[in-house]
Write an enzyme that holds these catalytic residues in place. Structure first.
Site, PDB file in Angstrom:
ATOM      1  N   GLU A 114      -2.714  40.375  19.559  1.00  0.00           N
ATOM      2  CA  GLU A 114      -2.206  41.257  18.517  1.00  0.00           C
ATOM      3  C   GLU A 114      -1.206  42.212  19.139  1.00  0.00           C
ATOM      4  OE1 GLU A 114      -4.663  42.914  15.199  1.00  0.00           O
ATOM      5  OE2 GLU A 114      -4.302  44.802  16.286  1.00  0.00           O
TER       6      GLU A 114
ATOM      7  N   TYR B  64       1.284  45.922  10.884  1.00  0.00           N
ATOM      8  CA  TYR B  64       2.236  46.322   9.848  1.00  0.00           C
ATOM      9  C   TYR B  64       2.963  47.591  10.234  1.00  0.00           C
ATOM     10  CZ  TYR B  64       4.012  46.775   5.063  1.00  0.00           C
ATOM     11  OH  TYR B  64       4.808  46.847   3.947  1.00  0.00           O
TER      12      TYR B  64
ATOM     13  N   ARG C 206      -5.904  46.871   3.214  1.00  0.00           N
ATOM     14  CA  ARG C 206      -5.635  48.080   2.431  1.00  0.00           C
ATOM     15  C   ARG C 206      -4.762  49.019   3.236  1.00  0.00           C
ATOM     16  NH1 ARG C 206      -9.921  52.745   1.648  1.00  0.00           N
ATOM     17  NH2 ARG C 206      -9.247  53.004   3.794  1.00  0.00           N
ATOM     18  N   GLY C 207      -5.105  49.245   4.478  1.00  0.00           N
ATOM     19  CA  GLY C 207      -4.403  50.200   5.324  1.00  0.00           C
ATOM     20  C   GLY C 207      -5.092  51.553   5.273  1.00  0.00           C
ATOM     21  N   ASP C 208      -4.779  52.369   6.252  1.00  0.00           N
ATOM     22  CA  ASP C 208      -5.370  53.700   6.321  1.00  0.00           C
ATOM     23  C   ASP C 208      -4.702  54.626   5.317  1.00  0.00           C
ATOM     24  OD1 ASP C 208      -7.019  52.880   8.429  1.00  0.00           O
ATOM     25  OD2 ASP C 208      -5.508  53.416   9.923  1.00  0.00           O
TER      26      ASP C 208
ATOM     27  N   TYR D 134     -15.889  43.540   8.828  1.00  0.00           N
ATOM     28  CA  TYR D 134     -16.331  44.680   9.635  1.00  0.00           C
ATOM     29  C   TYR D 134     -17.800  44.515  10.038  1.00  0.00           C
ATOM     30  CZ  TYR D 134     -12.033  46.541   7.704  1.00  0.00           C
ATOM     31  OH  TYR D 134     -10.714  46.702   7.341  1.00  0.00           O
TER      32      TYR D 134
ATOM     33  N   GLN E   3     -12.830  43.309  13.259  1.00  0.00           N
ATOM     34  CA  GLN E   3     -12.416  44.328  14.196  1.00  0.00           C
ATOM     35  C   GLN E   3     -13.050  43.999  15.535  1.00  0.00           C
ATOM     36  OE1 GLN E   3     -13.859  48.003  12.384  1.00  0.00           O
ATOM     37  NE2 GLN E   3     -11.742  48.708  12.459  1.00  0.00           N
TER      38      GLN E   3
END
Length: 193
Positions: free
Chosen positions: A17, A49, A108-110, A145, A176
């Site tokens: 990654e 992203y 979703r993203g933070d 998760y 994760q």
């Protein structure tokens, strides 16, 4: 190749990654690093992203396309939705398709600390559904998760949400990083119930 197919055909899948550089002038250095990683023959390289800046996540898609072309390996472009409108999502998907992107990790993203509005997309499952409804040919991954998501009240509820992502169209899941395999095995056992 679609990443979901890799998981069906290989016992062990190796990936890396990478994070897109903050500044476009750092892209050449990043490409050098990617070329080195490509020599290790991973099954795919995941690109997080890059939501910041005027180009939105386009640098993510540019880098994912570069990986496919120059590293001769599959890429996985992350896509977040917390600050996006459906129009922005579709614009980014259209751009990704012009680059030949086949694999997207829908997240979703933070939520930004200074965010005060109500997001249009509150969950990754909504993004997954939109992607699959408009681009069913894309291979869509989603997050899992094993130790529970920090916004979720329990691991059991995380498993329920995983099923909702699958029902929305997720083709595969990635977890994760975790340091205790016990959490993964317990999580996995709950997913196959």
């Amino acid at each position: 190749m679609k990443i979901a197919e890799l998981y069906k055909t290989k016992k062990t899948v190796i990936s890396f990654e990478v994070f897109p550089p903050k500044k476009e002038d750092e892209l050449l250095g990043m490409q050098d690093v990617l070329s080195e990683l490509g020599t290790l023959a991973p099954d795919f390289i995941s690109v997080t992203y890059s939501a910041g800046g005027s180009k939105g996540g386009r640098l993510t898609f540019d880098l994912a396309a570069w990986i496919r072309k120059h590293c001769k390996t599959q890429s996985l472009a992350h896509m977040t939705c917390i600050n996006s409108t459906p129009e922005q999502v579709q614009e980014n998907l259209k751009y990704a398709k012009t680059l030949g992107i086949e694999n997207v990790l829908a997240l979703r993203g933070d939520i930004p600390e200074d965010y005060t509005g109500t997001p249009i997309y509150q969950y990754a499952k909504e993004l997954i559904r939109d992607i699959k409804n408009t681009h069913p040919e894309l291979c869509v991954g989603a997050a899992a998760y094993p130790e529970g998501h920090f916004d979720c009240e329990s691991v059991a509820k995380s498993v329920d949400y995983l099923k909702e992502k699958e029902d929305a169209g997720a083709d595969f899941f990635v977890t994760q990083l975790f340091f205790d395999n016990r959490f993964f095995y317990e999580f996995y056992d709950q997913t196959i119930r």
